[in-house]
Design a protein around this motif. Structure first.
Motif, PDB file in Angstrom:
ATOM      1  N   ALA A  15       7.520 -12.545   1.707  1.00 16.85           N
ATOM      2  CA  ALA A  15       8.763 -12.173   1.025  1.00 16.85           C
ATOM      3  C   ALA A  15       9.624 -11.301   1.929  1.00 16.85           C
ATOM      4  N   SER A  16      10.935 -11.419   1.759  1.00 17.53           N
ATOM      5  CA  SER A  16      11.842 -10.583   2.545  1.00 17.53           C
ATOM      6  C   SER A  16      11.861  -9.145   2.054  1.00 17.53           C
ATOM      7  N   ALA A  17      11.456  -8.930   0.798  1.00 18.60           N
ATOM      8  CA  ALA A  17      11.448  -7.584   0.236  1.00 18.60           C
ATOM      9  C   ALA A  17      10.337  -6.748   0.856  1.00 18.60           C
ATOM     10  N   LEU A  18      10.596  -5.477   1.000  1.00 18.96           N
ATOM     11  CA  LEU A  18       9.587  -4.563   1.522  1.00 18.96           C
ATOM     12  C   LEU A  18       8.368  -4.528   0.606  1.00 18.96           C
ATOM     13  N   PRO A  19       7.162  -4.489   1.165  1.00 20.03           N
ATOM     14  CA  PRO A  19       5.976  -4.309   0.327  1.00 20.03           C
ATOM     15  C   PRO A  19       6.028  -2.962  -0.403  1.00 20.03           C
ATOM     16  N   LEU A  20       5.405  -2.936  -1.567  1.00 23.27           N
ATOM     17  CA  LEU A  20       5.289  -1.724  -2.375  1.00 23.27           C
ATOM     18  C   LEU A  20       3.826  -1.309  -2.389  1.00 23.27           C
ATOM     19  N   VAL A  21       3.547  -0.080  -1.968  1.00 22.65           N
ATOM     20  CA  VAL A  21       2.190   0.452  -1.918  1.00 22.65           C
ATOM     21  C   VAL A  21       2.091   1.587  -2.935  1.00 22.65           C
ATOM     22  N   LEU A  22       1.085   1.522  -3.813  1.00 23.25           N
ATOM     23  CA  LEU A  22       0.964   2.464  -4.918  1.00 23.25           C
ATOM     24  C   LEU A  22      -0.382   3.170  -4.866  1.00 23.25           C
ATOM     25  N   MET A  32      -4.648   1.701 -12.846  1.00 31.16           N
ATOM     26  CA  MET A  32      -3.581   2.448 -13.516  1.00 31.16           C
ATOM     27  C   MET A  32      -2.207   1.869 -13.185  1.00 31.16           C
ATOM     28  N   TRP A  33      -2.131   1.102 -12.098  1.00 31.50           N
ATOM     29  CA  TRP A  33      -0.867   0.501 -11.688  1.00 31.50           C
ATOM     30  C   TRP A  33      -0.704  -0.935 -12.198  1.00 31.50           C
ATOM     31  N   ASP A  34      -1.564  -1.390 -13.093  1.00 28.91           N
ATOM     32  CA  ASP A  34      -1.484  -2.782 -13.562  1.00 28.91           C
ATOM     33  C   ASP A  34      -0.086  -3.182 -14.048  1.00 28.91           C
ATOM     34  N   PRO A  35       0.604  -2.341 -14.843  1.00 30.26           N
ATOM     35  CA  PRO A  35       1.946  -2.754 -15.294  1.00 30.26           C
ATOM     36  C   PRO A  35       2.933  -2.933 -14.149  1.00 30.26           C
ATOM     37  N   GLN A  36       2.778  -2.138 -13.103  1.00 32.54           N
ATOM     38  CA  GLN A  36       3.704  -2.240 -11.968  1.00 32.54           C
ATOM     39  C   GLN A  36       3.345  -3.434 -11.077  1.00 32.54           C
ATOM     40  N   VAL A  37       2.064  -3.681 -10.879  1.00 35.19           N
ATOM     41  CA  VAL A  37       1.659  -4.852 -10.109  1.00 35.19           C
ATOM     42  C   VAL A  37       2.163  -6.117 -10.790  1.00 35.19           C
ATOM     43  N   ALA A  38       1.999  -6.179 -12.108  1.00 32.50           N
ATOM     44  CA  ALA A  38       2.454  -7.358 -12.850  1.00 32.50           C
ATOM     45  C   ALA A  38       3.963  -7.524 -12.784  1.00 32.50           C
ATOM     46  N   ALA A  39       4.699  -6.414 -12.844  1.00 35.11           N
ATOM     47  CA  ALA A  39       6.154  -6.491 -12.894  1.00 35.11           C
ATOM     48  C   ALA A  39       6.776  -6.829 -11.544  1.00 35.11           C
ATOM     49  N   PHE A  40       6.205  -6.313 -10.462  1.00 34.57           N
ATOM     50  CA  PHE A  40       6.885  -6.418  -9.166  1.00 34.57           C
ATOM     51  C   PHE A  40       6.289  -7.448  -8.222  1.00 34.57           C
ATOM     52  N   SER A  41       5.052  -7.883  -8.446  1.00 35.86           N
ATOM     53  CA  SER A  41       4.442  -8.834  -7.516  1.00 35.86           C
ATOM     54  C   SER A  41       5.059 -10.223  -7.524  1.00 35.86           C
ATOM     55  N   PRO A  42       5.763 -10.679  -8.576  1.00 31.75           N
ATOM     56  CA  PRO A  42       6.405 -11.989  -8.453  1.00 31.75           C
ATOM     57  C   PRO A  42       7.418 -12.074  -7.309  1.00 31.75           C
ATOM     58  N   GLY A  43       8.017 -10.946  -6.923  1.00 26.99           N
ATOM     59  CA  GLY A  43       9.057 -11.006  -5.903  1.00 26.99           C
ATOM     60  C   GLY A  43       8.766 -10.271  -4.622  1.00 26.99           C
ATOM     61  N   ARG A  44       7.662  -9.523  -4.575  1.00 30.01           N
ATOM     62  CA  ARG A  44       7.338  -8.770  -3.365  1.00 30.01           C
ATOM     63  C   ARG A  44       5.836  -8.517  -3.338  1.00 30.01           C
ATOM     64  N   ARG A  45       5.332  -8.191  -2.182  1.00 25.47           N
ATOM     65  CA  ARG A  45       3.920  -7.856  -2.038  1.00 25.47           C
ATOM     66  C   ARG A  45       3.679  -6.452  -2.596  1.00 25.47           C
ATOM     67  N   VAL A  46       2.682  -6.325  -3.458  1.00 30.21           N
ATOM     68  CA  VAL A  46       2.324  -5.036  -4.056  1.00 30.21           C
ATOM     69  C   VAL A  46       0.860  -4.761  -3.739  1.00 30.21           C
TER      70      VAL A  46
END
Length: 264
Positions: A15-22, A32-46
């Motif tokens: 993906a062109s989007a920057l990866p998100l590391v939590l 604890m980050w399940d809601p964020q992984v689910a929300a953001f992984s369709p468009g970027r690497r989490v």
């Protein structure tokens, strides 16, 4: 070489989007980050690791300084070939994120500091963390978890959120938690570092957080140049789980500020 840490790695690697590391807090794990992984992984690497001593990662007794946690994160990202990323952390995870920014700021393109604080521990706090570490080794996690449960989440939190937080806490290794507590007691003061942060930064706090009150978030917001502050209503210490829609909306704004086109 296999990575030292267990981790979640979801989303398109090209993906062109920057990866998100939590980075999770204490005494939790990457779920604890399940809601964020689910929300953001369709468009970027989490990527969400289990810190050493937590979740499915190896337990290393003794003392684990924040610098060791940060070096573990860097080593994992090296293994995963992630040179640059947006970094977020909650509570102890936020302090580890600050330590990461101290050690390798050139890799971090955005910063999320949730329900955390930058000051060094007080003498009383060091004694308290040491005593808690000894208690966990002596008694295990269950009693401690029940005592702090309704400070981690608000008393009005949804039952499924309460259950998840209880499960994470009681499932944590006492040895790993004690090592982190001892290391965290000796953490440096990050307040001066915050004044030198040069990337888009989001400071988030639950309105009813007793561990890291709104005033702590306001002080961090004032310290970081150009930072954005979001106070999440209807949440205590874990707004990402208690109010994920509100939390994710604020995180989306941060990610948009970190996008390459935002700097053209």
């Amino acid at each position: 070489m296999a990575p030292f840490l267990a981790y979640e790695d979801k989303g398109p690697q090209d993906a062109s989007a920057l990866p998100l590391v939590l980075i999770h807090g204490h005494p939790f794990d990457r779920t604890m980050w399940d809601p964020q992984v689910a929300a953001f992984s369709p468009g970027r690497r989490v990527i969400a690791p289990d810190l050493r001593g937590y979740g499915a990662s190896p337990v290393v007794p003794g003392v684990t300084p924040l610098s060791v946690f940060a070096e573990d994160v860097a080593a994992l990202l090296d293994e995963l070939r992630v040179p640059e990323f947006v970094l977020g952390g909650l509570s102890m995870g936020g302090q580890i994120a600050m330590e990461c920014y101290r050690l390798f700021p050139e890799r971090i393109r955005g910063l999320l500091l949730a329900d955390t604080f930058p000051a060094a521990e007080t003498p009383e706090g060091r004694k308290s963390r040491s005593a808690t570490a000894e208690r966990l080794l002596r008694e295990g996690m269950d009693g401690y978890a029940e005592e702090v449960l309704y400070k981690m989440v608000a008393p009005y939190a949804r039952p499924e959120v309460v259950a998840q937080v209880r499960r994470m806490m009681t499932g944590t290794s006492p040895e790993g938690a004690a090592a982190a507590l001892r290391g965290r007691a000796e953490r440096p003061d990050y307040r001066e570092l915050l004044t030198r942060v040069g990337v888009p930064t989001l400071v988030v706090v639950g309105e009813d957080d007793e561990f890291t009150p709104v005033r702590d978030a306001e002080a961090m917001h004032a310290a970081v140049p150009g930072a954005v502050l979001r106070v999440v209503r209807g949440a205590a210490h874990m707004p990402n789980l208690e109010r994920p829609a509100d939390f994710n909306e604020s995180l989306t704004e941060l990610l948009n500020r970190c996008a390459p086109e935002a700097h053209l």
